[in-house]
Design an enzyme around this catalytic site. Structure first.
Site, PDB file in Angstrom:
ATOM      1  N   GLY A  71       0.543  -0.950  -0.243  1.00 25.94           N
ATOM      2  CA  GLY A  71      -0.180   0.089  -0.072  1.00 25.94           C
ATOM      3  C   GLY A  71       0.494   0.930   0.156  1.00 25.94           C
ATOM      4  O   GLY A  71       0.519   2.335  -1.087  1.00 25.94           O
ATOM      5  N   HIS A 200      -1.728  -7.681   3.036  1.00 32.22           N
ATOM      6  CA  HIS A 200      -1.333  -8.393   3.981  1.00 32.22           C
ATOM      7  C   HIS A 200      -3.007  -7.627   5.181  1.00 32.22           C
ATOM      8  O   HIS A 200      -2.916  -8.160   6.069  1.00 32.22           O
ATOM      9  CB  HIS A 200      -0.433  -8.069   4.929  1.00 32.22           C
ATOM     10  CG  HIS A 200       0.517  -6.649   4.863  1.00 32.22           C
ATOM     11  ND1 HIS A 200      -0.024  -6.414   6.894  1.00 32.22           N
ATOM     12  CD2 HIS A 200       0.282  -4.910   4.540  1.00 32.22           C
ATOM     13  CE1 HIS A 200       0.163  -4.873   6.752  1.00 32.22           C
ATOM     14  NE2 HIS A 200       0.269  -4.337   5.495  1.00 32.22           N
ATOM     15  N   THR A 236      11.836  -7.169 -11.423  1.00 31.95           N
ATOM     16  CA  THR A 236      11.894  -8.945 -11.192  1.00 31.95           C
ATOM     17  C   THR A 236      10.219  -8.659 -10.485  1.00 31.95           C
ATOM     18  O   THR A 236      10.576  -8.604  -9.306  1.00 31.95           O
ATOM     19  CB  THR A 236      12.406  -9.302 -11.366  1.00 31.95           C
ATOM     20  OG1 THR A 236      13.864  -9.170 -12.086  1.00 31.95           O
ATOM     21  CG2 THR A 236      11.928 -10.821 -11.547  1.00 31.95           C
ATOM     22  N   CYS A 324       2.178   1.172  12.852  1.00 28.66           N
ATOM     23  CA  CYS A 324       3.859   2.419  12.746  1.00 28.66           C
ATOM     24  C   CYS A 324       3.408   3.224  13.494  1.00 28.66           C
ATOM     25  O   CYS A 324       4.726   3.436  14.575  1.00 28.66           O
ATOM     26  CB  CYS A 324       3.819   2.434  11.190  1.00 28.66           C
ATOM     27  SG  CYS A 324       2.085   3.426  10.419  1.00 28.66           S
TER      28      CYS A 324
HETATM   29  C1  LIG Z   1      -5.036   3.540   5.450  1.00 25.58           C
HETATM   30  C2  LIG Z   1      -3.382   2.667   4.992  1.00 25.58           C
HETATM   31  N1  LIG Z   1      -3.098   3.093   3.812  1.00 25.58           N
HETATM   32  C3  LIG Z   1      -1.693   2.512   3.795  1.00 25.58           C
HETATM   33  C4  LIG Z   1      -1.373   1.452   4.458  1.00 25.58           C
HETATM   34  C5  LIG Z   1       0.603   0.938   3.935  1.00 25.58           C
HETATM   35  O1  LIG Z   1      -0.373  -0.092   3.634  1.00 25.58           O
HETATM   36  P1  LIG Z   1       1.579  -1.279   3.774  1.00 25.58           P
HETATM   37  O2  LIG Z   1       1.565  -1.715   4.972  1.00 25.58           O
HETATM   38  O3  LIG Z   1       1.155  -2.676   2.618  1.00 25.58           O
HETATM   39  O4  LIG Z   1       2.362  -1.051   3.023  1.00 25.58           O
HETATM   40  C6  LIG Z   1      -1.842   0.677   5.594  1.00 25.58           C
HETATM   41  C7  LIG Z   1      -1.161   0.300   6.931  1.00 25.58           C
HETATM   42  O5  LIG Z   1      -1.655   0.162   8.135  1.00 25.58           O
HETATM   43  C8  LIG Z   1      -2.795   1.516   6.015  1.00 25.58           C
HETATM   44  O6  LIG Z   1      -4.156   1.437   6.885  1.00 25.58           O
END
Ligand SMILES: Cc1ncc(COP(=O)(O)O)c(C=O)c1O
Length: 389
Positions: A71, A200, A236, A324
């Protein structure tokens, strides 16, 4: 008692069907999808099968699925790509409760590349369409808003917000990472130009996701290399990850109609139990319009971090906000954006459920949590005002 995991918005366990598909890919022949021989052809076929699975699950064409590392990369590619494609327009609109993958990306761009307007949200976490309308300018290149908030689960009215962007001919990107696979989602059924999704969060492996790019939207690559992913995302491919993502997407989309009401019922039971045990508790976010799996609660007078640790010691995993942010000293920017004080935001916990969640998980938490709440209330674990430390 078995540990209880209620942090599915942070990440999910990889589903057994996904493990099987990935294992077959990892232990199979060594094909690089770019190779001309039969091994390459087989690898290409596996990649394209996964692309079709993701496309069906997301309601778009396979040609609109661009695999990324997740994401965060999809969000970066959308923002940086659109700005590069339209150098004469550098205005971007987003909202105060967005994920760091959006806010920090915009914050990292120099003022010569991007000028950002950050929309406020109301006390329930909703964006007012009139705020979007008045923020749009002739030089607006992109509106980027989340489909569902990761901390509160609040869902955006994508049809209304997207229609405003369409009318003003401004590209609309949606961070659909938390909504994809949890509520029905159709990229082509909504007025969207770009959408980020991640494996994930839906029972697939980490480190893979996709940016959905509406056919006709031009997006320059943000890294250089070979011609993979139409040259927009060279490198890749993570084939086992992509295969796993395809499988997870198909499973999630196939189950969403039954899983959404099941999880909403479990979540509501949990919420009622919490409110009974701690009547001063406040549920954060629009209760009528949330992800079915998410519950965010403030416990006035208590410290969310202390609650999280006490629950963890008893085998219950929850979160104080975005994964995070855990360990960060700042209170949740999402709750602060909704007008909560630092103390209120710092007293909050997020409970998020997933496909493996069962009645017994809710019964278990409702046995443990009230004891912790009365113990911490008695010993006065007041929030420091610093949020999570
Ligand atoms: C709303 C949102 N956007 C983006 C992300 C980031 O996704 P990724 O963990 O696949 O980088 C997250 C992950 O917590 C999310 O909750």
């Amino acid at each position: 008692m078995d540990p209880i995991y209620l942090d599915y918005n942070a990440t999910t366990p990889v589903r057994p069907e996904v493990v099987r598909a990935m294992t077959a890919c990892l232990s199979g022949p060594p094909g690089n999808p770019s190779s001309q021989h039969r091994f390459g052809r087989e690898a290409r076929a596996a990649r394209e099968r996964a692309r079709s699975q993701v496309a069906r699950a997301a309601g778009c064409r396979p040609s609109e699925v661009l695999f990324t590392s997740g994401g965060t990369e999809a969000d970066n590619l959308a923002i940086r790509g659109v700005l590069e494609a339209s150098p004469e327009r550098r205005h971007v609109i987003t909202a105060s409760t967005e994920h760091e993958a959006i806010l920090h990306t915009l914050g990292a761009l120099s003022p010569t590349r991007a000028e950002t307007t950050i929309l406020p949200v109301d006390e329930d976490g909703r964006i007012r369409p009139s705020d979007l309308e008045s923020a749009l300018r002739p030089d607006t290149a992109l509106v980027t808003l989340m489909g569902a908030n990761n901390e509160t689960g609040v869902l955006a009215d994508l049809a209304t917000l997207g229609a405003i962007c369409r009318q003003r001919q401004v590209l609309f990107h949606v961070d659909a990472v938390q909504m994809f696979g949890k509520v029905p989602f159709s990229f082509s059924g909504l007025p969207l130009d770009l959408a980020s999704i991640s494996s994930h969060k839906i029972g697939g492996p980490k480190g893979v996701g996709a940016l959905l790019v509406r056919d006709g939207v031009s997006l320059p690559a943000q890294q250089t290399g070979g011609g993979q992913e139409r040259g927009i995302r060279p490198g890749t491919e993570n084939l086992p990850g992509i295969v796993g993502f395809g499988e997870a997407a198909e499973l999630a989309a196939g189950e969403v109609a039954s899983e959404a009401p099941r999880l909403a019922a479990l979540r509501d039971r949990l919420e009622q139990g919490i409110l009974q045990a701690f009547p001063a508790a406040q549920v954060n976010g629009d209760r009528g319009n949330r992800l079915p799996n998410t519950c965010n609660v403030s416990f006035p007078g208590l410290d969310g971090e202390s609650l999280l640790i006490a629950l963890d010691l008893e085998g219950v995993a929850v979160s104080t906000g975005a994964a995070c942010q855990a360990g960060a000293a700042e209170p949740s920017h999402v709750l602060m954006g909704m007008g909560r004080s630092a103390a209120q935001a710092g007293s909050s916990l997020r409970f998020s459920l997933g496909t493996p969640s069962r009645d017994s998980d809710i019964v278990g938490v409702l046995e443990i949590l009230p004891r912790i709440l009365s113990r911490l209330s008695a010993t006065g674990s007041a929030p420091s005002g610093q949020g999570h430390l």
